[in-house]
Design an enzyme around this catalytic site. Sequence first.
Site, PDB file in Angstrom:
ATOM      1  N   LYS A 272      28.013   4.761  43.053  1.00 56.96           N
ATOM      2  CA  LYS A 272      27.627   6.160  43.299  1.00 56.96           C
ATOM      3  C   LYS A 272      28.569   6.814  44.295  1.00 56.96           C
ATOM      4  O   LYS A 272      28.987   7.964  44.118  1.00 56.96           O
ATOM      5  CB  LYS A 272      26.199   6.223  43.857  1.00 56.96           C
TER       6      LYS A 272
ATOM      7  N   HIS B 117      19.405 -11.120  38.436  1.00 57.00           N
ATOM      8  CA  HIS B 117      19.859 -10.111  39.398  1.00 57.00           C
ATOM      9  C   HIS B 117      20.265 -10.655  40.745  1.00 57.00           C
ATOM     10  O   HIS B 117      20.751  -9.904  41.590  1.00 57.00           O
ATOM     11  CB  HIS B 117      18.757  -9.072  39.628  1.00 57.00           C
TER      12      HIS B 117
ATOM     13  N   THR C 177      25.099  -1.083  43.083  1.00 54.15           N
ATOM     14  CA  THR C 177      25.267   0.148  42.314  1.00 54.15           C
ATOM     15  C   THR C 177      25.499   1.304  43.280  1.00 54.15           C
ATOM     16  O   THR C 177      26.099   2.313  42.905  1.00 54.15           O
ATOM     17  CB  THR C 177      24.029   0.453  41.453  1.00 54.15           C
TER      18      THR C 177
ATOM     19  N   LYS D  27      21.709   1.339  52.177  1.00 55.42           N
ATOM     20  CA  LYS D  27      21.155   0.357  51.237  1.00 55.42           C
ATOM     21  C   LYS D  27      20.055  -0.381  51.978  1.00 55.42           C
ATOM     22  O   LYS D  27      19.882  -0.180  53.180  1.00 55.42           O
ATOM     23  CB  LYS D  27      22.248  -0.609  50.765  1.00 55.42           C
ATOM     24  N   ARG D  28      19.292  -1.237  51.280  1.00 54.46           N
ATOM     25  CA  ARG D  28      18.294  -2.039  51.982  1.00 54.46           C
ATOM     26  C   ARG D  28      18.934  -2.777  53.149  1.00 54.46           C
ATOM     27  O   ARG D  28      20.104  -3.160  53.075  1.00 54.46           O
ATOM     28  CB  ARG D  28      17.643  -3.043  51.016  1.00 54.46           C
TER      29      ARG D  28
ATOM     30  N   LYS E 231      23.876  -8.145  53.417  1.00 57.84           N
ATOM     31  CA  LYS E 231      24.614  -6.885  53.256  1.00 57.84           C
ATOM     32  C   LYS E 231      25.414  -6.529  54.516  1.00 57.84           C
ATOM     33  O   LYS E 231      26.200  -5.596  54.525  1.00 57.84           O
ATOM     34  CB  LYS E 231      23.650  -5.760  52.888  1.00 57.84           C
TER      35      LYS E 231
HETATM   36  C1  LIG Z   1      21.426   2.951  44.418  1.00 60.56           C
HETATM   37  C2  LIG Z   1      20.299   2.723  45.334  1.00 60.56           C
HETATM   38  C3  LIG Z   1      20.079   1.457  45.887  1.00 60.56           C
HETATM   39  C4  LIG Z   1      20.997   0.278  45.628  1.00 60.56           C
HETATM   40  O1  LIG Z   1      22.038   0.292  46.580  1.00 60.56           O
HETATM   41  P1  LIG Z   1      23.003  -0.975  46.779  1.00 60.56           P
HETATM   42  O2  LIG Z   1      24.039  -0.465  47.719  1.00 60.56           O
HETATM   43  O3  LIG Z   1      23.574  -1.297  45.440  1.00 60.56           O
HETATM   44  O4  LIG Z   1      22.183  -2.060  47.349  1.00 60.56           O
HETATM   45  C5  LIG Z   1      19.012   1.292  46.746  1.00 60.56           C
HETATM   46  N1  LIG Z   1      18.170   2.319  47.035  1.00 60.56           N
HETATM   47  C6  LIG Z   1      18.366   3.550  46.538  1.00 60.56           C
HETATM   48  C7  LIG Z   1      17.427   4.641  46.915  1.00 60.56           C
HETATM   49  C8  LIG Z   1      19.422   3.797  45.666  1.00 60.56           C
HETATM   50  O5  LIG Z   1      19.587   5.027  45.156  1.00 60.56           O
END
Ligand SMILES: *Cc1c(COP(=O)(O)O)cnc(C)c1O
Length: 823
Positions: free
Chosen positions: A667, A364, A663, A555-556, A561
């Site tokens: 979304k 990952h 991911t 995101k985190r 990032k």
């Molecule tokens: C989808 C999701 C992530 C992953 O987000 P990335 O932009 O791919 O890092 C992290 N936290 C939550 C709550 C999510 O739903």
Amino acid sequence: MAKCKSVLKKKNDRESLNADICDHVVFSLSKDIENATERDMGRALALSLRDRLVERMLETRDRYRETKAKRMYYFSIEYLLGRCLGNSLCNMEMLSECEDMFKDLGFDLDEVRESERDPALGNGGLGRLAACFLDSLATLDMPGCGYGIHYEYGLFRQSIQDGYQKELADYWMADGMPLEIIRPDQAVLIPLYGRVENSILPNGEYLPMWLDWEDIVGVPYDIPIVGYGGKTVNYLRLFAARASQNFDMEIFNSGDYIRAVQRKIESEMVSKVLYPSESVSFGKELRLVQEYFLVACGLRDITRRFSAQNKNFEEFSDYVAIQLNDTHPALTVVELMRFLVDEKRIEWGRAWKITQATCAYTNHTLLPEALECWSVDLLEKVLPRHLQLIYEINSRFLDGIKKKYSEDIEKIRRMSLIEEGGKKEVRMANLAVIGSHSVNGVSELHSELVKRRLFPDFYEMNPEKFNNKTNGVTPRRWLLKSNRPLAKLLTDCAGDKWITDLSELKKIEKYATDSEFRDKFVAAKRENKIILSNFIRSTLDIDVSPDSLFDIHAKRIHEYKRQLLNVLHIIHMYLEMVDHGREPLCARTFIFAGKAAPGYWEAKQIIKLIHSVGGVINKDKRVKGLIKVAFTPDYRVSLAEKIIPACDLSEQISTAGTEASGTGNMKFAINGALTIGTLDGANIEMREEVGEDNFYLFGLRQDEVENLLTTRSYHPREIYESSAEVREVLDALYSNRFSPKDPGLFNWIVDKLLADNEQYLHLADFAEYIEVQKTVGLEYSDPVLWNKKAILNTARMGKFSTDRTMREYAEDIWNIKALKNLE
Ligand SMILES: *Cc1c(COP(=O)(O)O)cnc(C)c1O
């Protein structure tokens, strides 16, 4: 034996459901109907739903048993499930009916659902992927279940005080989890610590004996996972650590009863808390024990189920596939060998073949700090027999390499399971690679880098092992349930097949320039933006206009990032306006969300920076409300479900080559946001699918990044000297414009961004980012153009459903098949 055949006694019509809810209020919650609160009604509904899920779960179990189907077990240390009630009702196609029923009863189901806890047994992408996979497997009627840990405390809750992140404990089980089923009858006993005695049997056979171990009990809790349409119900089995009844007799006999009990209770620590980062290796004993606990509980459960049907473990991999979600469960390779060799007395070579045929590994991340290594000393203490087995696996493996590549010492050193430098350590990634028949990355680019950068020697030796499985997300949670206005529009115009076949949304391409459709598409987006605006107003007291462009980075928080790059752009826009009188091309609301790992100082300072910059801009009258900055705290699945449907512009701006897939990016695009992004992770494939005109691309490519960094020829100070825009932004940070009461607070950022070979190349991408952001502003001001692009994003994201991802894993790696309930 009487069989629980697939007769569904529970009906889903309104009368039956209503009666069951009333029964549960009285008999499960011990309340009068008249006094039932919103929370009681939520629990009673969940219990009534559980009854229906359990019936179908039993039917599914029978179906798998009778056909002796091969099953896949997903081993993951994290599952980021999100709330379950609404999602399960949605997949059972009971949501609308329940809403009506609750309304008649005088309750608002939306509010009832808002009061449900959001179980956060994961950190981010990796755990959420696992949850999306389970939804898709059940929807595809595939025999695939999840195994994990029933943490008592999930990921910390984030609160913000004076702009700084504060962590709070997340005791998610406070109100109980009505959907889960505890199975004490299927508890398993897990040995730990102790020593190995090497003895030789009379026939000369070597017999190692693991002695003086302590034991922990793993108690399974099952969460039913219902597929869309309600035909198949798989489960997620989470193990909680409990003290065993085997008291330490020595202490016990010495009369210190309380100390004996205490020692036992300490073993329950194992499942107490989730470690709060997925991108670092912790190296802590408790974490190692957690990883082994997951693996050992899972394998005992699987081998017991296998034994009930088949005594011949030579055939194990014909019936069992295990997917390792990153290296956290890599000890599966060793534990399965221990079981086959020590307990089943299967010859080593054959046991190794069975193990490899059973296990498959998903990588990952390429970040070096995330690659797990466990010190030999710690392994010796916690798992003495396993360490012996690791040495044996390694020596046989290295013998093979020596034969093949004669005496290339460097190669052997690189491929060894043991890192010899200084403190001896076991490399878990190497263990996962050699113990598996498949190694996959999670996007095309990432899978190439796994081969070329991470495991070049292993790739050279076994190229056929390596493959790609591009991530996805489940359209049930991330569109059908979380964006009901858009989902309804899509169903009205393209039918409802998209729910289980996302590529069906291609059908709306033809409406991209249809004004009637566009108006409805805009209305759906606006409805979501109003909800988010109200949420931001009521929780943060920031007034944001739903007519502004919602530019979202959720995101985190992590340097790779590049939330910092986003902030630099915000500062640039602000300075353009107040120092140069140049207004932005459209009004923007910048929304951030994300948690920082508690020990990650830089990430926590970035959160403070966002608040400081927002604090100055939001109240500067000269900005005339054209720029707003909001940080919505405590990012988690339920918050993501609110934020994502309201987004216009999705920030996916990691340094090329650092984000394995992402991911979140998927979304947002499915929900009709346009992406501003780099050629990183799955962004590349998304851009191919939606079309390059419908994606705002900027930034260095991965090969350019790699070239700059490996030749050590990135000198950001040159950019600072030559670019007035960069200078203005960094000087503003340095001159305490955003930290008047805290001089010097953000100097570290300037110093870091200007340092030679700065790892994430923020300033190298800055100019193009600003330029493309201007294009974004311009095009957003042209709603016909913008919404055509947004519609095409939704229409062309079919590839990124986890239904597609799961079909690929099933076919290429697991060799499992769909088993439909044909009734
Ligand atoms: C989808 C999701 C992530 C992953 O987000 P990335 O932009 O791919 O890092 C992290 N936290 C939550 C709550 C999510 O739903």
